[in-house]
Design a protein around this motif. Sequence first.
Motif, PDB file in Angstrom:
ATOM      1  N   ASP A  73      -8.987  16.091  28.772  1.00  0.00           N
ATOM      2  CA  ASP A  73      -8.127  17.020  29.497  1.00  0.00           C
ATOM      3  C   ASP A  73      -8.902  17.624  30.664  1.00  0.00           C
ATOM      4  N   ALA A 125      -1.160  20.400  24.442  1.00  0.00           N
ATOM      5  CA  ALA A 125      -1.314  21.025  25.751  1.00  0.00           C
ATOM      6  C   ALA A 125      -0.528  20.224  26.778  1.00  0.00           C
ATOM      7  N   ASN A 144      -9.655  22.008  17.534  1.00  0.00           N
ATOM      8  CA  ASN A 144      -9.133  23.040  18.418  1.00  0.00           C
ATOM      9  C   ASN A 144      -9.845  22.911  19.757  1.00  0.00           C
ATOM     10  N   PRO A 145      -9.135  22.640  20.837  1.00  0.00           N
ATOM     11  CA  PRO A 145      -9.807  22.431  22.123  1.00  0.00           C
ATOM     12  C   PRO A 145     -10.454  23.692  22.689  1.00  0.00           C
ATOM     13  N   LEU A 146     -10.186  24.846  22.062  1.00  0.00           N
ATOM     14  CA  LEU A 146     -10.711  26.104  22.587  1.00  0.00           C
ATOM     15  C   LEU A 146     -11.717  26.768  21.655  1.00  0.00           C
ATOM     16  N   PHE A 148      -3.221  19.946  17.841  1.00  0.00           N
ATOM     17  CA  PHE A 148      -3.045  20.920  18.913  1.00  0.00           C
ATOM     18  C   PHE A 148      -2.456  20.212  20.129  1.00  0.00           C
ATOM     19  N   TYR A 153      -4.654  16.967  20.345  1.00  0.00           N
ATOM     20  CA  TYR A 153      -6.017  17.073  19.836  1.00  0.00           C
ATOM     21  C   TYR A 153      -5.951  16.977  18.311  1.00  0.00           C
ATOM     22  N   GLN A 156      -1.761  24.244  30.521  1.00  0.00           N
ATOM     23  CA  GLN A 156      -1.561  25.242  29.484  1.00  0.00           C
ATOM     24  C   GLN A 156      -1.806  24.653  28.090  1.00  0.00           C
ATOM     25  N   TYR A 157      -2.523  25.437  27.278  1.00  0.00           N
ATOM     26  CA  TYR A 157      -2.656  25.125  25.860  1.00  0.00           C
ATOM     27  C   TYR A 157      -1.484  25.789  25.135  1.00  0.00           C
ATOM     28  N   ALA A 181      -3.873  30.262  21.273  1.00  0.00           N
ATOM     29  CA  ALA A 181      -4.591  30.558  22.507  1.00  0.00           C
ATOM     30  C   ALA A 181      -4.104  31.852  23.144  1.00  0.00           C
TER      31      ALA A 181
END
Length: 541
Positions: A98, A156, A136-138, A154, A132, A167-168, A183
């Motif tokens: 991403d 986005a 968790n990408p964050l 997840f 994902y 945007q997530y 998020a």
Amino acid sequence: MKYILILSLLFTYSCLHNYTSKDNKSNNYRSMKVPPPEPVEAEKDPFLKSPYNSPNYGGFSASKFDTWLFRVSFSSNKLPMYKFFDDSKRKWTTPSRDWKNNIASSYKANDDENKIYSSPESSISNVTIYKYDRNNPLYNINGYLKGRMDRFKFYAIDGKAGFDIKQYLIAVDTYSKFVFAFATVTSIGTSGRNTYPKDFKAIEFSADKLHFYEYDPIGYVTQNGDIVFYKHYEEEFIKNPNAYYPKQHEYDKVAERTSSGEGYSPYKPIMTDAEVSNEEKNAFYKEMQKIANKELYWRDYSGYQKNNIIDADKWVKEGYSGRSLILYKYNISSNAQIINLTKENYNHNNKEDIEYRISIITSDKNAKYVNTKNNQDIINVELQNNKTNAISINDNKLTTVDNGPLFVDRMINKRFTKDSINLSPGSSFLPDTSGTVFGGTINNLTYQFNNNGTKYKMSFIYKNQRYEYNFKLVRFDSNPAYNWTSKFESINVSGTLGKYTRVVLRNNGNTIRSSLTLQSINSAESPHSDAGLEMIADLQK
């Protein structure tokens, strides 16, 4: 002007928390070091002790999320609209990255798939959707206990609507099928007088600093791929869409997969139950023994509301169809140590027997019983005000009388026929020949219901001409004492008095009756009487 409107709407439509920092740098929070979580004892681990811990929970497999694609739109009331769907021509590609260089699966969406349903309606263009798996990408994976993320996916979006939309969105638990916000917004962009979300961080860094799955779920996924939001999410988001964040609302029961089933997360930390005094134990046993050796019943009537207008398509979409077909029969042993459950399907002869043995008594009204063959299956028993027969299991109040399935569930795929019916002169009129009074014989009368009982096709022959009408569920008029009945709306025709007919079951569900005369939805009628219900046919088995 069109882009200005879109900019304003897209910021409002975000289902995420208002920004909490003026830092506009695009930090990759997933790379930040986070403290490892404390180990959890098996008896206190909600990822082990919950009935939601099955990939097949909710009536469909977690594997659907491996192939389902995902689309994102925004409605005119500012709520996001998510949809999972199948597409034989496209699939997720992996690996890809991403805009923050996070590894994900992705696919390129068509420009007309992701929209803003405002005035004017606009499409989000050049869209890439990211998924994902188990990451968790964050948030750093080391911040979760091993295996926690295996069931989560997840999502986005990266697209354009006059500016970059990066945007997530949401996390989905593929086991329970619950949807979580994960998020918060950390910085915003500007375009003219309008602002829009520009960067995000994990909810673990914000709000109450809990793991995202410990907050109350905001909705759930149906087996059709639709996402249904809970009332608390819709109300809180609409009230202040720029400052929404997930909460723990102190619900007293776990969330359920119905539109009215809001509750707490099944992955909220388990508080250890304390054993009560012998006096309280004896009080519990005494009340339980009053209802021992009696059959107590429960059916899932979720979504049922008598005399309220029903959206037949929504009834199916929200997963209510077929729920009431299963009868849960409970029998408490003489010493209240064991609860036997038998599940019976209305349409089949198969039965499932489960034995639960008492595990712990937590008050003079509450106890937990454990499946003797599956210790992950635990039921919560509550005595209500110590009244005889007033007992609930898993928050479902049991009864001493079974009224059977809802009308629409009884009607699933049912077919009723009659070779001929003699109608007396002046008794009725054809729906599409308004005002024409007739009498005579109709032949080959057929009612054919669809695979969820919410629609049926009625056909017959009158004077060598075939007539065919389509009806859909519009209201439940059921009363347990008179079998289940419902009001249906004619889809393709209307009479001079209206476009509705009452459909009833008689003869233990083996006979169906309705009126050929279409009436107003509130026409006077008695569930005791067959007056006016000239059309009659028999169940084909």
